[in-house]
Design an enzyme around this catalytic site. Structure first.
Site, mmCIF file in Angstrom:
data_model
loop_
_atom_site.group_PDB
_atom_site.id
_atom_site.type_symbol
_atom_site.label_atom_id
_atom_site.label_comp_id
_atom_site.label_asym_id
_atom_site.label_seq_id
_atom_site.Cartn_x
_atom_site.Cartn_y
_atom_site.Cartn_z
ATOM 1 C CE LYS A 121 78.567 81.635 62.620
ATOM 2 N NZ LYS A 121 79.884 81.294 63.234
HETATM 3 O O1 G3P Z 1 82.847 79.199 63.313
HETATM 4 C C1 G3P Z 1 82.576 77.930 62.831
HETATM 5 C C2 G3P Z 1 83.770 77.100 62.515
HETATM 6 O O2 G3P Z 1 84.867 77.901 62.243
HETATM 7 C C3 G3P Z 1 84.091 76.017 63.481
HETATM 8 O O3 G3P Z 1 85.410 75.664 63.404
HETATM 9 O O4 G3P Z 1 87.440 74.643 64.300
HETATM 10 O O5 G3P Z 1 85.295 74.310 65.504
HETATM 11 O O6 G3P Z 1 85.678 73.205 63.316
HETATM 12 P P1 G3P Z 1 85.982 74.395 64.172
#
Ligand code: G3P
Length: 222
Positions: free
Chosen positions: A86
């Site tokens: 990633k």
């Molecule tokens: O993995 C990336 C994404 O899922 C981040 O999520 O909850 O930190 O906005 P969040």
């Protein structure tokens, strides 16, 4: 459509993989730090558990070109296949995506906040694009922007997959699946909310109670 778990919790992965059809697991630096484990332990547990056809996605930490590319090679070498790096779509990240693809590495462009960033990463060869749906809602209509991205890629005949991330509710997931998204990565609390509708439990309890009252048992076979 690929349904992916966004977690570093191996117990959640095992439980949900037993219940559902899981295409793989994504992690990010924050998710790993919250696990309380070292990244090496998290990757080893996931690599050990996942079947070869299930995908593993792990993110670079460095922010300089050489560091990111070295980490990309390391991540993609964690398993023999189906392992993707990633890479955040910073200016440096866009350069690293081009270099990683030139080496044949699997790449997911991440930390995407707009369809524009995503489309440029797709042109650089990224295999997957991860727009942060809920976080995008602070700036725009996150779901609408991702629907637009799906249309942009289709209009240009590009086979880059959109794997939306950062969901905060089941409605966001549902709308993008209905829009034809190729993949979603969903954190366990939202996955559990998708699974557990209280109406289903109530219906089953009613069936059991009626059966018991009529036949004196709670099984089909006497
Ligand atoms: O993995 C990336 C994404 O899922 C981040 O999520 O909850 O930190 O906005 P969040």
């Amino acid at each position: 459509m690929e349904f992916v778990l966004d977690t570093a919790d191996i117990d959640e992965v095992k439980e949900l993989d037993g219940l559902l059809t899981i295409a793989g697991v994504t992690t990010n630096p924050t998710i790993i730090t919250k696990s309380g484990k070292q990244s090496e332990e998290v990757f080893a547990q996931l690599a050990d558990y996942l079947k070869p056809e299930q995908k593993l996605f792990a993110q670079t930490i460095s922010t300089d070109y050489d560091g990111m590319l070295a980490e990309a090679r390391h991540i993609c070498g964690l398993r023999p296949k189906n392992t993707y790096v990633k890479i955040p779509v910073t200016r440096t990240g866009l350069r690293v995506i081009k270099a990683a693809k030139a080496e044949g590495l699997g790449v997911l462009a991440t930390a995407i906040y707009s369809a524009d960033e995503a489309f440029l990463a797709a042109l650089n060869g990224a295999d997957y694009l991860a727009p942060y749906v809920n976080r995008m809602c602070n700036y725009c209509d996150g779901v609408g922007q991702v629907v637009g991205l799906i249309r942009m890629l289709a209009a240009q005949g590009m086979d880059t997959k959109v794997m939306a991330a950062s969901f905060k509710n089941v409605e966001q997931v549902r709308e993008l699946i209905a829009a034809g998204i190729q993949a979603v990565t969903v954190q366990p609390p939202v996955v559990h909310a998708m699974i557990d509708h209280p109406g289903t439990e109530i219906a089953v309890a009613e069936f059991t109670e009626n059966w018991k009252n009529a036949y004196g048992r709670t099984t089909l076979l006497a």
